[in-house]
Design a protein around this motif. Structure first.
Motif, PDB file in Angstrom:
ATOM      1  N   HIS A   1      -0.460   8.896  11.085  1.00 36.38           N
ATOM      2  CA  HIS A   1      -2.016   8.521  10.933  1.00 36.38           C
ATOM      3  C   HIS A   1      -1.555   9.200   9.241  1.00 36.38           C
ATOM      4  CE1 HIS A   1      -4.136   5.627  13.052  1.00 36.38           C
ATOM      5  NE2 HIS A   1      -4.603   6.390  13.644  1.00 36.38           N
ATOM      6  N   PRO A   2      -1.357   7.718   8.105  1.00 35.63           N
ATOM      7  CA  PRO A   2      -1.141   8.728   6.872  1.00 35.63           C
ATOM      8  C   PRO A   2      -2.029   9.751   6.329  1.00 35.63           C
ATOM      9  CG  PRO A   2      -1.449   6.580   7.435  1.00 35.63           C
ATOM     10  CD  PRO A   2      -1.786   6.903   7.872  1.00 35.63           C
ATOM     11  N   LYS A   3      -2.306  10.602   5.534  1.00 37.21           N
ATOM     12  CA  LYS A   3      -2.919  11.610   5.042  1.00 37.21           C
ATOM     13  C   LYS A   3      -3.973  10.883   4.081  1.00 37.21           C
ATOM     14  CE  LYS A   3      -2.840  15.906   5.225  1.00 37.21           C
ATOM     15  NZ  LYS A   3      -3.827  16.835   6.055  1.00 37.21           N
ATOM     16  N   GLY A   4      -2.709   9.472   3.488  1.00 41.83           N
ATOM     17  CA  GLY A   4      -4.204   8.734   2.499  1.00 41.83           C
ATOM     18  C   GLY A   4      -3.317   7.221   2.382  1.00 41.83           C
ATOM     19  N   THR A   5      -4.408   6.468   2.022  1.00 41.78           N
ATOM     20  CA  THR A   5      -3.612   5.676   1.432  1.00 41.78           C
ATOM     21  C   THR A   5      -3.944   4.877   0.253  1.00 41.78           C
ATOM     22  OG1 THR A   5      -3.145   4.666   3.267  1.00 41.78           O
ATOM     23  CG2 THR A   5      -3.311   3.042   1.961  1.00 41.78           C
ATOM     24  N   ILE A   6      -2.835   4.482  -0.774  1.00 45.10           N
ATOM     25  CA  ILE A   6      -3.512   3.679  -2.045  1.00 45.10           C
ATOM     26  C   ILE A   6      -3.239   2.364  -2.318  1.00 45.10           C
ATOM     27  CG2 ILE A   6      -3.287   4.099  -5.062  1.00 45.10           C
ATOM     28  CD1 ILE A   6      -2.508   6.910  -3.812  1.00 45.10           C
ATOM     29  N   ASN A   7      -4.032   1.235  -2.396  1.00 40.97           N
ATOM     30  CA  ASN A   7      -3.409  -0.075  -2.816  1.00 40.97           C
ATOM     31  C   ASN A   7      -2.586  -0.003  -4.532  1.00 40.97           C
ATOM     32  OD1 ASN A   7      -3.588  -2.627  -3.773  1.00 40.97           O
ATOM     33  ND2 ASN A   7      -5.643  -3.098  -2.755  1.00 40.97           N
TER      34      ASN A   7
ATOM     35  N   ASN B   1       0.747  -0.875   0.214  1.00 43.07           N
ATOM     36  CA  ASN B   1       0.040  -0.162  -0.223  1.00 43.07           C
ATOM     37  C   ASN B   1       0.810   0.804  -0.256  1.00 43.07           C
ATOM     38  OD1 ASN B   1      -2.933  -1.157  -0.005  1.00 43.07           O
ATOM     39  ND2 ASN B   1      -2.409  -1.368   2.269  1.00 43.07           N
ATOM     40  N   LEU B   2       0.501   2.391  -1.246  1.00 44.34           N
ATOM     41  CA  LEU B   2       1.559   3.391  -1.292  1.00 44.34           C
ATOM     42  C   LEU B   2       0.567   4.591   0.224  1.00 44.34           C
ATOM     43  CD1 LEU B   2       2.411   5.101  -3.816  1.00 44.34           C
ATOM     44  CD2 LEU B   2       1.066   6.569  -1.716  1.00 44.34           C
ATOM     45  N   ASN B   3       1.422   4.676   0.870  1.00 48.51           N
ATOM     46  CA  ASN B   3       0.966   5.705   2.310  1.00 48.51           C
ATOM     47  C   ASN B   3       1.848   6.809   2.030  1.00 48.51           C
ATOM     48  OD1 ASN B   3      -0.774   3.701   3.529  1.00 48.51           O
ATOM     49  ND2 ASN B   3       1.674   2.649   4.715  1.00 48.51           N
ATOM     50  N   TYR B   4       0.920   7.961   1.910  1.00 48.29           N
ATOM     51  CA  TYR B   4       1.625   9.485   2.259  1.00 48.29           C
ATOM     52  C   TYR B   4       0.811  10.005   3.285  1.00 48.29           C
ATOM     53  CZ  TYR B   4      -2.986  10.810  -0.172  1.00 48.29           C
ATOM     54  OH  TYR B   4      -4.136  10.682  -0.438  1.00 48.29           O
ATOM     55  N   TYR B   5       2.502  10.907   3.390  1.00 45.38           N
ATOM     56  CA  TYR B   5       2.052  11.803   4.826  1.00 45.38           C
ATOM     57  C   TYR B   5       2.718  13.624   4.587  1.00 45.38           C
ATOM     58  CZ  TYR B   5       2.776   6.804   6.972  1.00 45.38           C
ATOM     59  OH  TYR B   5       2.321   6.082   7.780  1.00 45.38           O
ATOM     60  N   ASP B   6       2.053  14.167   4.886  1.00 50.42           N
ATOM     61  CA  ASP B   6       2.748  15.504   5.069  1.00 50.42           C
ATOM     62  C   ASP B   6       3.847  15.765   5.436  1.00 50.42           C
ATOM     63  OD1 ASP B   6       0.041  17.233   5.173  1.00 50.42           O
ATOM     64  OD2 ASP B   6      -0.013  17.608   6.572  1.00 50.42           O
ATOM     65  N   SER B   7       4.726  15.066   5.640  1.00 50.86           N
ATOM     66  CA  SER B   7       6.486  15.098   5.610  1.00 50.86           C
ATOM     67  C   SER B   7       6.921  13.682   5.977  1.00 50.86           C
ATOM     68  CB  SER B   7       7.042  16.533   6.902  1.00 50.86           C
ATOM     69  OG  SER B   7       6.353  15.681   8.343  1.00 50.86           O
ATOM     70  N   LYS B   8       8.651  13.383   6.449  1.00 54.63           N
ATOM     71  CA  LYS B   8       8.857  12.484   6.825  1.00 54.63           C
ATOM     72  C   LYS B   8       8.909  12.585   8.454  1.00 54.63           C
ATOM     73  CE  LYS B   8      13.529   9.977   6.193  1.00 54.63           C
ATOM     74  NZ  LYS B   8      13.200   9.526   7.708  1.00 54.63           N
ATOM     75  N   ALA B   9       8.510  13.567   8.778  1.00 54.70           N
ATOM     76  CA  ALA B   9       8.840  14.105  10.635  1.00 54.70           C
ATOM     77  C   ALA B   9       7.340  13.708  10.990  1.00 54.70           C
ATOM     78  CB  ALA B   9       8.882  14.853  10.455  1.00 54.70           C
ATOM     79  N   ALA B  10       6.241  13.079  10.031  1.00 51.52           N
ATOM     80  CA  ALA B  10       5.172  12.751  10.448  1.00 51.52           C
ATOM     81  C   ALA B  10       5.079  11.647  10.582  1.00 51.52           C
ATOM     82  CB  ALA B  10       3.863  13.187   9.627  1.00 51.52           C
TER      83      ALA B  10
END
Length: 144
Positions: free
Chosen positions: A112-118, A97-106
């Motif tokens: 929790h990630p801002k969003g997740t893409i399968n 799953n591709l998890n994206y965050y506001d920053s590496k620090a987050a």
């Protein structure tokens, strides 16, 4: 049929058989609902692609990737609602799953990630040339 004598079922037996049938059909119905979309998709894919057998969307690895990162890094994410690009930190764990965050620090703080893409069924392109080649080969008509 031969020597077997059939008789009408009394009300109690009829209700028992009906209840058992409803239970079995209810369970079958739930399983059928879950599997119908997959079976229909595979049939359509088979009709379009031809005689090749079904293939898994994710390849199985000989050495599992448990608790390992497949990829992490930064990318630009286009936000449709305000028509702006944002720099995001992306982390792809062993679940693909591709998890994206506001920053590496987050990510490092285990927020929790801002969003997740399968990612099942997607293809990763690393250059504009790869994108243009894929794009031009996917469209009907003239080829470059």
């Amino acid at each position: 049929m031969g020597d077997v004598i059939s008789s009408h079922l009394d009300e109690g037996r009829r209700e028992l058989i009906s209840a058992q049938t409803r239970e079995v059909m209810g369970e079958f119905g739930r399983l059928y609902e879950q599997q119908y979309a997959v079976a229909l998709f595979n049939k359509v894919r088979f009709d379009i692609e031809g005689g090749a057998g079904p293939q898994p969307q994710l390849l199985h690895r000989k050495i599992p990737l448990e608790n390992k990162s497949i990829f992490s890094g930064s990318l630009f994410h286009y936000l449709e609602e305000n028509k702006k690009w944002r720099n995001r930190f992306v982390f792809v764990p062993d679940s693909y799953n591709l998890n994206y965050y506001d920053s590496k620090a987050a990510h490092d703080r285990h927020l929790h990630p801002k969003g997740t893409i399968n990612c099942a069924g997607y293809k990763v392109l690393t250059s504009m040339e790869q994108y243009l080649d894929l794009f031009s080969s996917s469209l009907p008509g003239e080829r470059r």
